[in-house]
Design a protein around this motif. Structure first.
Motif, PDB file in Angstrom:
ATOM      1  N   ARG A   1       0.842  -1.207   0.000  1.00 61.05           N
ATOM      2  CA  ARG A   1       0.000   0.000   0.000  1.00 61.05           C
ATOM      3  C   ARG A   1       0.873   1.252   0.000  1.00 61.05           C
ATOM      4  NH1 ARG A   1      -3.645   2.691  -2.177  1.00 61.05           N
ATOM      5  NH2 ARG A   1      -4.898   4.018  -0.839  1.00 61.05           N
ATOM      6  N   ALA A   2       1.956   1.246   0.768  1.00 61.58           N
ATOM      7  CA  ALA A   2       2.866   2.393   0.778  1.00 61.58           C
ATOM      8  C   ALA A   2       3.470   2.609  -0.606  1.00 61.58           C
ATOM      9  CB  ALA A   2       3.968   2.184   1.816  1.00 61.58           C
ATOM     10  N   GLU A   3       3.790   1.536  -1.293  1.00 59.18           N
ATOM     11  CA  GLU A   3       4.336   1.650  -2.646  1.00 59.18           C
ATOM     12  C   GLU A   3       3.300   2.227  -3.605  1.00 59.18           C
ATOM     13  OE1 GLU A   3       6.212  -1.222  -6.094  1.00 59.18           O
ATOM     14  OE2 GLU A   3       6.398  -1.836  -4.006  1.00 59.18           O
ATOM     15  N   GLU A   4       2.062   1.766  -3.496  1.00 67.77           N
ATOM     16  CA  GLU A   4       0.983   2.303  -4.338  1.00 67.77           C
ATOM     17  C   GLU A   4       0.800   3.801  -4.089  1.00 67.77           C
ATOM     18  OE1 GLU A   4      -2.438   0.053  -3.212  1.00 67.77           O
ATOM     19  OE2 GLU A   4      -1.740  -1.770  -4.202  1.00 67.77           O
ATOM     20  N   LEU A   5       0.785   4.184  -2.825  1.00 69.30           N
ATOM     21  CA  LEU A   5       0.606   5.594  -2.471  1.00 69.30           C
ATOM     22  C   LEU A   5       1.789   6.436  -2.929  1.00 69.30           C
ATOM     23  CD1 LEU A   5      -0.935   5.057   1.059  1.00 69.30           C
ATOM     24  CD2 LEU A   5      -2.106   6.060  -0.920  1.00 69.30           C
ATOM     25  N   THR A   6       2.984   5.879  -2.857  1.00 73.79           N
ATOM     26  CA  THR A   6       4.171   6.590  -3.337  1.00 73.79           C
ATOM     27  C   THR A   6       4.043   6.870  -4.825  1.00 73.79           C
ATOM     28  OG1 THR A   6       5.588   5.608  -1.646  1.00 73.79           O
ATOM     29  CG2 THR A   6       6.677   6.450  -3.619  1.00 73.79           C
ATOM     30  N   LYS A   7       3.651   5.858  -5.581  1.00 77.67           N
ATOM     31  CA  LYS A   7       3.475   6.038  -7.029  1.00 77.67           C
ATOM     32  C   LYS A   7       2.399   7.077  -7.328  1.00 77.67           C
ATOM     33  CE  LYS A   7       5.058   1.455  -8.329  1.00 77.67           C
ATOM     34  NZ  LYS A   7       4.664   0.125  -8.832  1.00 77.67           N
ATOM     35  N   GLU A   8       1.289   7.018  -6.599  1.00 77.28           N
ATOM     36  CA  GLU A   8       0.215   7.991  -6.800  1.00 77.28           C
ATOM     37  C   GLU A   8       0.693   9.401  -6.489  1.00 77.28           C
ATOM     38  OE1 GLU A   8      -4.216   9.155  -5.084  1.00 77.28           O
ATOM     39  OE2 GLU A   8      -3.354   7.216  -4.535  1.00 77.28           O
ATOM     40  N   TYR A   9       1.368   9.557  -5.354  1.00 81.69           N
ATOM     41  CA  TYR A   9       1.864  10.877  -4.966  1.00 81.69           C
ATOM     42  C   TYR A   9       2.812  11.422  -6.025  1.00 81.69           C
ATOM     43  CZ  TYR A   9       3.873  14.715  -2.378  1.00 81.69           C
ATOM     44  OH  TYR A   9       4.286  15.966  -2.005  1.00 81.69           O
ATOM     45  N   GLN A  10       3.747  10.600  -6.456  1.00 77.71           N
ATOM     46  CA  GLN A  10       4.752  11.061  -7.411  1.00 77.71           C
ATOM     47  C   GLN A  10       4.135  11.350  -8.777  1.00 77.71           C
ATOM     48  OE1 GLN A  10       8.839   9.348  -5.575  1.00 77.71           O
ATOM     49  NE2 GLN A  10       7.813   7.971  -6.971  1.00 77.71           N
ATOM     50  N   ARG A  11       3.112  10.613  -9.148  1.00 79.07           N
ATOM     51  CA  ARG A  11       2.416  10.879 -10.406  1.00 79.07           C
ATOM     52  C   ARG A  11       1.717  12.237 -10.345  1.00 79.07           C
ATOM     53  NH1 ARG A  11      -2.607   9.815 -11.174  1.00 79.07           N
ATOM     54  NH2 ARG A  11      -2.718   8.183  -9.605  1.00 79.07           N
ATOM     55  N   LYS A  12       1.120  12.535  -9.193  1.00 80.04           N
ATOM     56  CA  LYS A  12       0.359  13.776  -9.052  1.00 80.04           C
ATOM     57  C   LYS A  12       1.221  14.990  -8.715  1.00 80.04           C
ATOM     58  CE  LYS A  12      -4.038  11.793  -7.532  1.00 80.04           C
ATOM     59  NZ  LYS A  12      -4.987  11.708  -6.401  1.00 80.04           N
ATOM     60  N   TYR A  13       2.229  14.786  -7.852  1.00 81.97           N
ATOM     61  CA  TYR A  13       2.923  15.944  -7.278  1.00 81.97           C
ATOM     62  C   TYR A  13       4.423  15.979  -7.509  1.00 81.97           C
ATOM     63  CZ  TYR A  13      -1.554  16.083  -4.907  1.00 81.97           C
ATOM     64  OH  TYR A  13      -2.902  16.108  -4.636  1.00 81.97           O
ATOM     65  N   GLY A  14       4.978  14.962  -8.141  1.00 82.91           N
ATOM     66  CA  GLY A  14       6.411  14.956  -8.390  1.00 82.91           C
ATOM     67  C   GLY A  14       7.143  14.037  -7.428  1.00 82.91           C
ATOM     68  N   PRO A  15       8.457  13.921  -7.611  1.00 82.61           N
ATOM     69  CA  PRO A  15       9.241  12.966  -6.837  1.00 82.61           C
ATOM     70  C   PRO A  15       9.275  13.275  -5.340  1.00 82.61           C
ATOM     71  CG  PRO A  15      10.668  14.357  -8.172  1.00 82.61           C
ATOM     72  CD  PRO A  15       9.272  14.690  -8.543  1.00 82.61           C
ATOM     73  N   LEU A  16       9.274  12.203  -4.554  1.00 84.93           N
ATOM     74  CA  LEU A  16       9.397  12.342  -3.104  1.00 84.93           C
ATOM     75  C   LEU A  16      10.851  12.425  -2.659  1.00 84.93           C
ATOM     76  CD1 LEU A  16       6.662   9.858  -1.899  1.00 84.93           C
ATOM     77  CD2 LEU A  16       6.849  12.244  -1.213  1.00 84.93           C
ATOM     78  N   THR A  17      11.720  11.849  -3.452  1.00 85.37           N
ATOM     79  CA  THR A  17      13.149  11.876  -3.162  1.00 85.37           C
ATOM     80  C   THR A  17      13.897  12.214  -4.440  1.00 85.37           C
ATOM     81  OG1 THR A  17      13.481   9.538  -3.672  1.00 85.37           O
ATOM     82  CG2 THR A  17      12.913  10.080  -1.389  1.00 85.37           C
ATOM     83  N   ALA A  18      15.121  12.671  -4.301  1.00 91.23           N
ATOM     84  CA  ALA A  18      15.918  13.007  -5.477  1.00 91.23           C
ATOM     85  C   ALA A  18      16.162  11.769  -6.342  1.00 91.23           C
ATOM     86  CB  ALA A  18      17.243  13.626  -5.046  1.00 91.23           C
ATOM     87  N   SER A  19      16.250  10.610  -5.740  1.00 92.85           N
ATOM     88  CA  SER A  19      16.490   9.388  -6.510  1.00 92.85           C
ATOM     89  C   SER A  19      15.271   8.969  -7.327  1.00 92.85           C
ATOM     90  CB  SER A  19      16.923   8.250  -5.586  1.00 92.85           C
ATOM     91  OG  SER A  19      15.904   7.946  -4.669  1.00 92.85           O
ATOM     92  N   ALA A  20      14.118   9.582  -7.093  1.00 97.55           N
ATOM     93  CA  ALA A  20      12.900   9.255  -7.830  1.00 97.55           C
ATOM     94  C   ALA A  20      12.704  10.124  -9.069  1.00 97.55           C
ATOM     95  CB  ALA A  20      11.687   9.380  -6.912  1.00 97.55           C
ATOM     96  N   VAL A  21      13.632  11.000  -9.350  1.00101.76           N
ATOM     97  CA  VAL A  21      13.532  11.850 -10.537  1.00101.76           C
ATOM     98  C   VAL A  21      13.615  10.963 -11.775  1.00101.76           C
ATOM     99  CG1 VAL A  21      14.690  13.646 -11.878  1.00101.76           C
ATOM    100  CG2 VAL A  21      14.483  13.887  -9.413  1.00101.76           C
ATOM    101  N   THR A  22      12.647  11.102 -12.673  1.00100.45           N
ATOM    102  CA  THR A  22      12.612  10.271 -13.873  1.00100.45           C
ATOM    103  C   THR A  22      12.740  11.072 -15.159  1.00100.45           C
ATOM    104  OG1 THR A  22      10.201  10.365 -13.899  1.00100.45           O
ATOM    105  CG2 THR A  22      11.206   8.488 -12.780  1.00100.45           C
ATOM    106  N   ASN A  23      12.639  12.369 -15.086  1.00100.99           N
ATOM    107  CA  ASN A  23      12.714  13.221 -16.270  1.00100.99           C
ATOM    108  C   ASN A  23      14.174  13.310 -16.732  1.00100.99           C
ATOM    109  OD1 ASN A  23      12.726  15.287 -18.160  1.00100.99           O
ATOM    110  ND2 ASN A  23      11.171  16.462 -17.076  1.00100.99           N
TER     111      ASN A  23
END
Length: 80
Positions: free
Chosen positions: A44-66
């Motif tokens: 569930r935490a992983e699902e919420l992380t993906k949702e958050y990052q899809r809507k609002y951008g990366p939660l951590t610098a390592s999550a930058v995908t652009n």
């Protein structure tokens, strides 16, 4: 409280629960119910992380995908 803050708080709660189950399992490694709960909270935490990052951008610098922009600094940071 904004939708962003609500989502982040929910994510924090599930991440915390997953971590707590992790600590529990360090001392009770054969507890099948504990393993199932850890998996449930982690998923569930992983699902919420993906949702958050899809809507609002990366939660951590390592999550930058652009590949063209360091969008880590584009949005308000999660703790703002």
């Amino acid at each position: 409280m904004s939708e962003r803050e609500k989502l982040l708080n929910t994510l924090r709660a599930y991440s915390f629960a997953a971590y707590e189950w992790n600590l529990y399992l360090d001392t009770h490694p054969n507890d099948k119910q504990g393993i199932a709960m850890h998996r449930k909270m982690s998923e569930r935490a992983e699902e919420l992380t993906k949702e958050y990052q899809r809507k609002y951008g990366p939660l951590t610098a390592s999550a930058v995908t652009n590949p063209n922009c360091w969008d880590w600094i584009e949005e308000p940071w999660p703790w703002d």
